[in-house]
Design a protein around this motif. Structure first.
Motif, PDB file in Angstrom:
ATOM      1  N   THR A   5       0.834  -1.198   0.000  1.00  8.30           N
ATOM      2  CA  THR A   5       0.000   0.000   0.000  1.00  8.30           C
ATOM      3  C   THR A   5       0.865   1.244   0.000  1.00  8.30           C
ATOM      4  O   THR A   5       1.811   1.346   0.754  1.00  8.30           O
ATOM      5  CB  THR A   5      -0.910   0.012   1.247  1.00  8.30           C
ATOM      6  OG1 THR A   5      -1.661  -1.185   1.268  1.00  8.30           O
ATOM      7  CG2 THR A   5      -1.857   1.202   1.201  1.00  8.30           C
ATOM      8  N   GLU A   6       0.557   2.196  -0.829  1.00  8.27           N
ATOM      9  CA  GLU A   6       1.323   3.432  -0.875  1.00  8.27           C
ATOM     10  C   GLU A   6       1.137   4.193   0.423  1.00  8.27           C
ATOM     11  O   GLU A   6       0.026   4.337   0.936  1.00  8.27           O
ATOM     12  CB  GLU A   6       0.844   4.309  -2.057  1.00  8.27           C
ATOM     13  CG  GLU A   6       1.271   3.768  -3.394  1.00  8.27           C
ATOM     14  CD  GLU A   6       2.772   3.763  -3.562  1.00  8.27           C
ATOM     15  OE1 GLU A   6       3.297   2.798  -4.118  1.00  8.27           O
ATOM     16  OE2 GLU A   6       3.419   4.728  -3.104  1.00  8.27           O
ATOM     17  N   VAL A   7       2.217   4.697   0.956  1.00  8.16           N
ATOM     18  CA  VAL A   7       2.171   5.435   2.203  1.00  8.16           C
ATOM     19  C   VAL A   7       1.927   6.892   1.894  1.00  8.16           C
ATOM     20  O   VAL A   7       2.633   7.507   1.114  1.00  8.16           O
ATOM     21  CB  VAL A   7       3.506   5.292   2.975  1.00  8.16           C
ATOM     22  CG1 VAL A   7       3.450   6.078   4.263  1.00  8.16           C
ATOM     23  CG2 VAL A   7       3.776   3.834   3.256  1.00  8.16           C
ATOM     24  N   GLY A   8       0.923   7.469   2.536  1.00  7.99           N
ATOM     25  CA  GLY A   8       0.657   8.880   2.312  1.00  7.99           C
ATOM     26  C   GLY A   8      -0.457   9.360   3.182  1.00  7.99           C
ATOM     27  O   GLY A   8      -1.054   8.614   3.949  1.00  7.99           O
ATOM     28  N   ALA A   9      -0.759  10.619   3.091  1.00 11.72           N
ATOM     29  CA  ALA A   9      -1.801  11.208   3.919  1.00 11.72           C
ATOM     30  C   ALA A   9      -3.117  10.558   3.600  1.00 11.72           C
ATOM     31  O   ALA A   9      -3.534  10.420   2.464  1.00 11.72           O
ATOM     32  CB  ALA A   9      -1.886  12.710   3.629  1.00 11.72           C
ATOM     33  N   GLU A 100       9.630   3.211   2.721  1.00 10.60           N
ATOM     34  CA  GLU A 100       9.877   4.650   2.652  1.00 10.60           C
ATOM     35  C   GLU A 100      11.283   4.939   2.131  1.00 10.60           C
ATOM     36  O   GLU A 100      11.484   5.853   1.316  1.00 10.60           O
ATOM     37  CB  GLU A 100       9.685   5.270   4.039  1.00 10.60           C
ATOM     38  CG  GLU A 100       9.671   6.789   4.025  1.00 10.60           C
ATOM     39  CD  GLU A 100       8.524   7.339   3.204  1.00 10.60           C
ATOM     40  OE1 GLU A 100       8.762   8.328   2.468  1.00 10.60           O
ATOM     41  OE2 GLU A 100       7.408   6.787   3.268  1.00 10.60           O
ATOM     42  N   LYS A 101      12.257   4.167   2.575  1.00  9.72           N
ATOM     43  CA  LYS A 101      13.636   4.360   2.116  1.00  9.72           C
ATOM     44  C   LYS A 101      13.735   4.088   0.609  1.00  9.72           C
ATOM     45  O   LYS A 101      14.444   4.799  -0.112  1.00  9.72           O
ATOM     46  CB  LYS A 101      14.570   3.435   2.892  1.00  9.72           C
ATOM     47  CG  LYS A 101      16.045   3.632   2.559  1.00  9.72           C
ATOM     48  CD  LYS A 101      16.919   2.752   3.434  1.00  9.72           C
ATOM     49  CE  LYS A 101      16.919   3.216   4.881  1.00  9.72           C
ATOM     50  NZ  LYS A 101      17.896   2.448   5.721  1.00  9.72           N
ATOM     51  N   ASP A 140      18.234  15.056   7.040  1.00 12.83           N
ATOM     52  CA  ASP A 140      18.037  13.603   7.115  1.00 12.83           C
ATOM     53  C   ASP A 140      16.666  13.287   6.518  1.00 12.83           C
ATOM     54  O   ASP A 140      15.658  13.280   7.226  1.00 12.83           O
ATOM     55  CB  ASP A 140      18.114  13.125   8.572  1.00 12.83           C
ATOM     56  CG  ASP A 140      18.136  11.599   8.682  1.00 12.83           C
ATOM     57  OD1 ASP A 140      17.686  10.926   7.739  1.00 12.83           O
ATOM     58  OD2 ASP A 140      18.602  11.080   9.715  1.00 12.83           O
ATOM     59  N   ALA A 141      16.655  13.052   5.232  1.00  8.19           N
ATOM     60  CA  ALA A 141      15.390  12.842   4.527  1.00  8.19           C
ATOM     61  C   ALA A 141      14.626  11.640   5.072  1.00  8.19           C
ATOM     62  O   ALA A 141      13.402  11.688   5.246  1.00  8.19           O
ATOM     63  CB  ALA A 141      15.656  12.653   3.034  1.00  8.19           C
ATOM     64  N   PHE A 142      15.331  10.577   5.335  1.00  4.19           N
ATOM     65  CA  PHE A 142      14.676   9.354   5.795  1.00  4.19           C
ATOM     66  C   PHE A 142      13.990   9.575   7.144  1.00  4.19           C
ATOM     67  O   PHE A 142      12.816   9.225   7.326  1.00  4.19           O
ATOM     68  CB  PHE A 142      15.703   8.237   5.903  1.00  4.19           C
ATOM     69  CG  PHE A 142      15.148   6.935   6.394  1.00  4.19           C
ATOM     70  CD1 PHE A 142      14.030   6.364   5.803  1.00  4.19           C
ATOM     71  CD2 PHE A 142      15.742   6.267   7.459  1.00  4.19           C
ATOM     72  CE1 PHE A 142      13.509   5.157   6.254  1.00  4.19           C
ATOM     73  CE2 PHE A 142      15.232   5.066   7.921  1.00  4.19           C
ATOM     74  CZ  PHE A 142      14.120   4.506   7.313  1.00  4.19           C
ATOM     75  N   ALA A 143      14.700  10.179   8.101  1.00  7.64           N
ATOM     76  CA  ALA A 143      14.117  10.429   9.418  1.00  7.64           C
ATOM     77  C   ALA A 143      12.948  11.395   9.318  1.00  7.64           C
ATOM     78  O   ALA A 143      11.927  11.227  10.005  1.00  7.64           O
ATOM     79  CB  ALA A 143      15.177  10.986  10.367  1.00  7.64           C
ATOM     80  N   ALA A 144      13.068  12.412   8.456  1.00  6.60           N
ATOM     81  CA  ALA A 144      11.997  13.394   8.310  1.00  6.60           C
ATOM     82  C   ALA A 144      10.716  12.750   7.793  1.00  6.60           C
ATOM     83  O   ALA A 144       9.621  13.003   8.307  1.00  6.60           O
ATOM     84  CB  ALA A 144      12.444  14.504   7.352  1.00  6.60           C
ATOM     85  N   HIS A 145      10.846  11.897   6.777  1.00  3.90           N
ATOM     86  CA  HIS A 145       9.662  11.244   6.217  1.00  3.90           C
ATOM     87  C   HIS A 145       9.101  10.191   7.170  1.00  3.90           C
ATOM     88  O   HIS A 145       7.884  10.027   7.271  1.00  3.90           O
ATOM     89  CB  HIS A 145      10.010  10.603   4.861  1.00  3.90           C
ATOM     90  CG  HIS A 145      10.052  11.586   3.743  1.00  3.90           C
ATOM     91  ND1 HIS A 145       8.977  11.841   2.928  1.00  3.90           N
ATOM     92  CD2 HIS A 145      11.052  12.413   3.321  1.00  3.90           C
ATOM     93  CE1 HIS A 145       9.304  12.763   2.038  1.00  3.90           C
ATOM     94  NE2 HIS A 145      10.562  13.128   2.247  1.00  3.90           N
ATOM     95  N   ALA A 146       9.972   9.466   7.843  1.00  2.00           N
ATOM     96  CA  ALA A 146       9.500   8.447   8.787  1.00  2.00           C
ATOM     97  C   ALA A 146       8.661   9.079   9.889  1.00  2.00           C
ATOM     98  O   ALA A 146       7.613   8.560  10.275  1.00  2.00           O
ATOM     99  CB  ALA A 146      10.687   7.704   9.399  1.00  2.00           C
ATOM    100  N   GLU A 147       9.102  10.227  10.380  1.00  2.00           N
ATOM    101  CA  GLU A 147       8.366  10.895  11.458  1.00  2.00           C
ATOM    102  C   GLU A 147       7.089  11.539  10.948  1.00  2.00           C
ATOM    103  O   GLU A 147       6.015  11.373  11.532  1.00  2.00           O
ATOM    104  CB  GLU A 147       9.240  11.952  12.120  1.00  2.00           C
ATOM    105  CG  GLU A 147       8.531  12.685  13.256  1.00  2.00           C
ATOM    106  CD  GLU A 147       9.396  13.739  13.896  1.00  2.00           C
ATOM    107  OE1 GLU A 147       8.927  14.359  14.864  1.00  2.00           O
ATOM    108  OE2 GLU A 147      10.539  13.948  13.436  1.00  2.00           O
TER     109      GLU A 147
END
Length: 247
Positions: A5-9, A100-101, A140-147
């Motif tokens: 499933t695509e992750v998003g709002a 996400e990564k 830190d793109a990964f941490a920003a998107h994960a949060e």
């Protein structure tokens, strides 16, 4: 959880990216709440067990044996159940983070726009939201998107061993109270003292649980006290029937 499933709002089953949160605080509160509930389970299950045996016999050995056996079985069961549950949760978290990564590596511009939209949804202007997204991505793109998207801290995932140990310890501590309460008083006072000690302890755990959950204590206390009283009353009745029939 479906990893495809695509992750998003707005994705069903995923944390809403527009909801403010403090992952560290929420994690600590959840562990504390789990510990309180584990202690509550230990109190109720062991109290019902020892009260039932005490209703059937005045001999201390069977009561002690039943109490210790119930404590050990309950603690192990709680630990195993919590380990399996949290391991499943951790696997799901890792799958989401891996996805996400991968998306960041394959579609960085799309992910940057997605992060910008998240901060627009939080009330920032288009310019500010874009600037925040770009600065967080550069840091830190990964941490920003994960949060922002998942509500996860990649460096602080749930630990199944901590959960298992916490559940076992809290259950054991809760179970010790009715076991001590049933063994220390004279035979004629065993049941009343245990009932009183257990109900007081349940009132305390109910209050703590309600405070942690931000709800009113009265209703929570009433539920756990009535539930504990019914459990002891039922097992007491069963114990008496078993003792009278000689089972």
């Amino acid at each position: 959880m479906d990893e495809t499933t695509e992750v998003g709002a707005g994705d069903e089953g995923q944390p809403h990216p527009h909801e403010p949160h403090d992952a560290s605080l929420a994690s600590r509160l959840n562990w504390l709440r789990a510990g309180v509930l584990g202690a509550n389970d230990g109190i109720v299950s062991t109290a019902g067990l020892v009260v039932g045996v005490a209703a059937a016999t005045t001999d201390t050995n069977p009561i002690l044996t039943a109490g210790i056996a119930g404590l050990a079985a309950g603690a192990i069961s709680m630990a195993v159940g919590e380990y399996v549950s949290v391991s499943t949760q951790r696997d799901s978290e890792r799958a989401l983070l891996h996805k996400e990564k991968r998306e960041l590596a394959e579609e960085p511009e799309y992910e940057l726009e997605e992060l910008t939209q998240i901060y627009r949804g939080k009330g920032l202007s288009d310019t500010t939201a874009r600037q925040v997204a770009e600065e967080l991505t550069a840091h830190d793109a990964f941490a920003a998107h994960a949060e922002a998207e998942l509500g996860l801290n990649p460096k602080d995932l749930t630990n199944p061993w901590e959960a298992a140990i916490s559940s076992a310890v809290s259950f054991t501590l809760g179970a010790l109270l009715p076991l001590i309460a049933i063994l220390l008083p004279p035979v004629s006072w065993r049941i009343p003292v245990t009932f009183a000690a257990v109900l007081v302890a349940l009132a305390i755990t109910g209050t703590i649980s309600a405070r942690l959950g931000g709800s009113r204590a009265g209703r929570a206390v009433l539920r756990v006290v009535i539930g504990g009283a019914l459990a002891m009353a039922i097992t007491y009745g069963i114990g008496q029937l078993a003792g009278v029939s000689g089972l």
